[in-house]
Design a protein around this motif. Sequence first.
Motif, short mmCIF file in Angstrom:
data_model
loop_
_atom_site.label_atom_id
_atom_site.label_comp_id
_atom_site.label_asym_id
_atom_site.label_seq_id
_atom_site.Cartn_x
_atom_site.Cartn_y
_atom_site.Cartn_z
N PRO A 16 0.84 -1.19 0.00
CA PRO A 16 0.00 0.00 0.00
C PRO A 16 0.87 1.23 0.00
N GLY A 17 0.54 2.20 -0.83
CA GLY A 17 1.29 3.44 -0.86
C GLY A 17 0.63 4.49 0.01
N THR A 18 1.06 5.75 -0.14
CA THR A 18 0.45 6.82 0.64
C THR A 18 -1.00 7.02 0.24
N SER A 19 -1.37 6.59 -0.97
CA SER A 19 -2.77 6.66 -1.39
C SER A 19 -3.51 5.40 -0.99
N GLY A 20 -2.88 4.54 -0.20
CA GLY A 20 -3.54 3.35 0.31
C GLY A 20 -3.49 2.19 -0.64
N LEU A 21 -4.35 1.23 -0.40
CA LEU A 21 -4.45 0.04 -1.24
C LEU A 21 -5.63 0.19 -2.17
N ARG A 22 -5.39 0.06 -3.46
CA ARG A 22 -6.46 0.16 -4.46
C ARG A 22 -6.52 -1.11 -5.28
N LYS A 23 -7.72 -1.60 -5.41
CA LYS A 23 -7.97 -2.80 -6.21
C LYS A 23 -9.35 -2.66 -6.85
N LYS A 24 -9.68 -3.58 -7.74
CA LYS A 24 -11.02 -3.65 -8.26
C LYS A 24 -11.98 -4.01 -7.11
N THR A 25 -13.16 -3.45 -7.14
CA THR A 25 -14.12 -3.67 -6.06
C THR A 25 -14.37 -5.15 -5.77
N PRO A 26 -14.52 -6.03 -6.79
CA PRO A 26 -14.74 -7.45 -6.48
C PRO A 26 -13.60 -8.07 -5.68
N VAL A 27 -12.40 -7.54 -5.80
CA VAL A 27 -11.28 -8.06 -5.00
C VAL A 27 -11.51 -7.74 -3.54
N LYS A 126 -7.25 3.64 2.79
CA LYS A 126 -5.95 4.16 3.21
C LYS A 126 -6.02 4.64 4.65
N PHE A 127 -4.88 4.66 5.28
CA PHE A 127 -4.76 5.10 6.67
C PHE A 127 -4.04 6.44 6.72
N ASN A 128 -4.66 7.41 7.41
CA ASN A 128 -4.02 8.70 7.65
C ASN A 128 -3.61 8.79 9.12
N THR A 129 -2.48 9.37 9.37
CA THR A 129 -1.94 9.42 10.73
C THR A 129 -2.51 10.60 11.52
N ALA A 130 -2.03 10.77 12.74
CA ALA A 130 -2.58 11.76 13.65
C ALA A 130 -2.39 13.20 13.18
N ASN A 131 -1.47 13.44 12.24
CA ASN A 131 -1.32 14.80 11.71
C ASN A 131 -2.33 15.09 10.61
N GLY A 132 -3.15 14.09 10.27
CA GLY A 132 -4.17 14.25 9.23
C GLY A 132 -3.70 13.87 7.85
N GLY A 133 -2.44 13.52 7.71
CA GLY A 133 -1.89 13.23 6.39
C GLY A 133 -1.74 11.75 6.11
N PRO A 134 -1.47 11.41 4.85
CA PRO A 134 -1.27 10.01 4.47
C PRO A 134 -0.12 9.39 5.25
N ALA A 135 -0.25 8.12 5.56
CA ALA A 135 0.79 7.42 6.32
C ALA A 135 2.12 7.46 5.57
N PRO A 136 3.21 7.73 6.27
CA PRO A 136 4.54 7.72 5.63
C PRO A 136 4.98 6.29 5.33
N GLU A 137 6.07 6.18 4.60
CA GLU A 137 6.55 4.86 4.18
C GLU A 137 6.83 3.94 5.35
N GLY A 350 3.70 16.99 3.61
CA GLY A 350 3.33 16.93 5.01
C GLY A 350 4.51 17.20 5.92
N ASN A 351 5.66 16.64 5.60
CA ASN A 351 6.86 16.89 6.40
C ASN A 351 7.21 18.37 6.42
N LEU A 352 7.16 19.01 5.24
CA LEU A 352 7.50 20.43 5.14
C LEU A 352 6.47 21.30 5.86
N LEU A 353 5.18 20.94 5.74
CA LEU A 353 4.12 21.70 6.40
C LEU A 353 4.22 21.57 7.91
N ASP A 354 4.44 20.34 8.39
CA ASP A 354 4.57 20.12 9.84
C ASP A 354 5.76 20.87 10.41
N ALA A 355 6.81 20.98 9.63
CA ALA A 355 8.03 21.66 10.11
C ALA A 355 7.97 23.17 9.95
#
Length: 543
Positions: A16-27, A126-137, A350-355
């Motif tokens: 899964p990337g920062t945009s989460g896991l994407r598959k066809k709906t039947p999957v 997808k999972f977003n962390t406590a800062n509201g942004g996509p999960a980092p690697e 997100g890193n730049l904004l948080d900093a």
Amino acid sequence: MTRYVVATTPIDGQKPGTSGLRKKTPVFMQPHYLENFVQAIFTGTGGAEGKTYVLGGDGRYFNDRAAQVILRMAAANGAKKVIVGQNALLSTPAASNLIRRRQTDGGIIMSASHNPGGPTEDFGVKFNTANGGPAPESITEAIFEQTKTLSEYAICEAQDVDLSKLGVTTLFGMEIEVVDPVVDYHLMMEEIFDFEAIRDLFASGFTMRFDAMHAVTGPYAKAILEGSLGAPEGSVVNAVPSPDFGGGHPDPNPIWAKPLMDLMFSCDAPDFGAASDGDGDRNMIVGRNTYVTPSDSLAVLAANATLVPGYKDGLKGVARSMPTSRALDRVAEALDIPCYETPTGWKFFGNLLDAGRATLCGEESAGTGSDHVREKDGLWAVLFWLNVLAVRQQSVAEVMAEHWAKFGRNYYSRHDFEAVDSDAANGLMEALRNRLPNQPGRVVEGMTIEAADEFAYDDPVDGSRSEHQGIRIMFKDGGRIVFRLSGTGTEGATLRVYLEKVETNVAALQDNPQNALSGIIAAADKLAEIRLRTGRDAPDVIT
């Protein structure tokens, strides 16, 4: 209360990337698939015990059923509370805002962004962390590692929770708060923008068309544009979210939002046009007979930021993804502020904004945002433009003409070759990579290559290094070509070719970017052997 079921591998070897896991709906709908991935999220992030989450999605097919599964699993895993949008709806930027405002431990967003929806189309989590942004690697890697060893998941046996009614209920001791998905986001927009100035703009007779593309932004746009700001009724169209997005493709670009483009280039065009995508994080801006590229839009917003109350004190810095045109760089240089060039992916912003290093950021793929949330935000960008137009009392065309006269014009276009055979796409990139040392000094279509490399990024905040982020060919006249494979699709590979040419002579400006870029386009095909290697005579989408 709880049962444990033997798990199967949930992601078929795809991380899964920062945009989460994407598959066809039947999957996602096959037995245990969604459950396994959700359990991997909970376990991979240290468990759900005692935690509070935000939950919502873009309303695509399977959104409602997936929400019920996730709620029952959160309860079984010991979560304290889940804040869920009414009818399981939340735009991605609204979810980010809720995570931040309520100081939750993160959120789960059900969306496949701008991809089509329906029984045979796309779904995503997808999972977003406590800062509201996509999960980092580091977190997506931990989730992926869990999928390799996961042998069971926890889920409560219970009736569906009524998500149509606002209020608080409980599920096996876990509190579930169903909230209006628009209210908190609406309040945030009022804090940033001059709503009174925009109301006056509409009261003066200003007209607009906002195409919500049968996606999640519809309710937000109706409430804010028509309800709060006084845009004439009917200014927002396709406003009811649909499981299959009305049978369309919820990607706000000139191809998939063609009805809006046709209107804006007709004799009946309103003053301003805009569109947003499936989960509300992308935007398209169009004036009467004037299409604004996402790259130009980002540059214009940066140049006019102090006209907006939320940015009246200026910008700490700006950031763009590497494939995005360098129009923003010119503005940053004039404002004497830092301009960061990052890989594609909102986590880098997100890193730049948080900093506190950047205030505005954006990507050429119609994503623009700021430090108000940790996601790109489609409706925010539309309101930003309306605020600028209200203050400047000019048309979109006039704003663009003045911008180009001051900063020069970066002609820019992206050519997408979709669902290309993966082996062919990877072979094309590998051949380019191997030829990079021999490119400088080469003359292609009358242009001399100044430099060629594969972009790598050293994060100034956390020190991490990201390599293989796209191949760049830079020409001595300021032109540039970028080749990159995208992972946002679910079939084959998408080859994205980014084309750029700089013109600083106002008298030489052209109306048609594709004509202005003709030499760059020909050079790209010659350098990468696109037709030969992919079998494609033309791109599927030009933006």
